[in-house]
Scaffold this motif. Structure first.
Motif, short mmCIF file in Angstrom:
data_model
loop_
_atom_site.label_atom_id
_atom_site.label_comp_id
_atom_site.label_asym_id
_atom_site.label_seq_id
_atom_site.Cartn_x
_atom_site.Cartn_y
_atom_site.Cartn_z
N UNK A 69 0.55 13.81 10.97
CA UNK A 69 0.53 14.61 9.61
C UNK A 69 0.13 13.77 7.94
N UNK A 70 0.16 13.67 7.19
CA UNK A 70 -0.13 13.40 6.02
C UNK A 70 0.77 13.27 4.80
N UNK A 71 0.86 12.57 4.06
CA UNK A 71 2.07 11.97 3.21
C UNK A 71 1.17 11.48 1.93
N UNK A 72 2.22 12.79 1.41
CA UNK A 72 0.91 11.61 -0.24
C UNK A 72 2.62 11.89 -1.21
N UNK A 73 2.52 10.87 -2.07
CA UNK A 73 3.53 10.28 -2.98
C UNK A 73 3.18 9.67 -4.43
N UNK A 74 3.92 10.17 -4.94
CA UNK A 74 3.26 9.55 -6.28
C UNK A 74 3.59 8.46 -6.81
N UNK A 75 3.41 7.75 -7.37
CA UNK A 75 3.76 6.14 -7.71
C UNK A 75 3.51 6.40 -9.07
N UNK A 76 3.96 5.45 -10.01
CA UNK A 76 3.53 5.07 -11.46
C UNK A 76 2.07 5.00 -11.74
N UNK A 77 1.41 4.12 -10.46
CA UNK A 77 0.22 4.47 -10.68
C UNK A 77 -0.63 4.84 -10.03
N UNK A 78 -0.12 6.29 -9.87
CA UNK A 78 -1.08 7.15 -8.85
C UNK A 78 -0.47 7.66 -7.24
N UNK A 79 -0.93 8.68 -6.77
CA UNK A 79 -1.02 9.70 -6.02
C UNK A 79 -1.00 8.59 -4.93
N UNK A 80 -0.78 8.28 -4.13
CA UNK A 80 -0.65 7.40 -2.77
C UNK A 80 -1.05 8.16 -1.39
N UNK A 81 -1.91 8.20 -0.39
CA UNK A 81 -2.04 9.00 0.45
C UNK A 81 -1.85 8.36 1.67
N UNK A 82 -1.24 8.67 3.13
CA UNK A 82 -1.30 8.23 3.83
C UNK A 82 -1.10 8.93 5.13
N UNK A 83 -1.74 9.22 6.55
CA UNK A 83 -1.99 9.61 7.62
C UNK A 83 -2.97 10.63 8.04
N UNK A 84 -3.58 11.39 8.90
CA UNK A 84 -4.59 11.84 9.06
C UNK A 84 -4.59 13.12 9.21
N UNK A 85 -5.30 14.12 8.95
CA UNK A 85 -5.29 15.80 10.14
C UNK A 85 -6.79 15.38 9.88
#
Length: 94
Positions: free
Chosen positions: A39-55
């Protein structure tokens, strides 16, 4: 939250981007991309996009970095020229 699921063969970067693009246009700020147990999770925060995980060989951080580059370029353009449509409307050719 929006989820993109792939089954079968590992998705390529092109396939992931093709599914991701229309979701980003809707303004979604939390996206999960799944392929089996990967899986990959993408989250937009006030400081920008944060991504976790691998495919495959693609990490959430890689995608987030690309999204942040696009976002920063758009921000820079808007700060220099304002809203693109407004800038076009303000052009006067006499």
């Amino acid at each position: 939250m929006q989820t993109i699921e792939f089954s079968g063969r590992k998705p390529s970067k092109v396939q992931i981007n093709a599914k991701l693009k229309p979701i980003l246009k809707t303004g979604e700020t939390f996206i999960q991309i799944q392929w089996g147990e990967n899986w990959i999770t993408l989250e937009q925060l006030p400081s920008g996009w944060l991504g976790r995980g691998w495919i495959k060989g693609l990490s959430g951080d890689d995608i987030a970095r690309e999204l942040n580059k696009q976002f920063n370029a758009k921000q820079a353009f808007n700060s220099m020229f304002g809203n693109p449509m407004q800038a076009l409307n303000n052009l006067s050719i006499r």
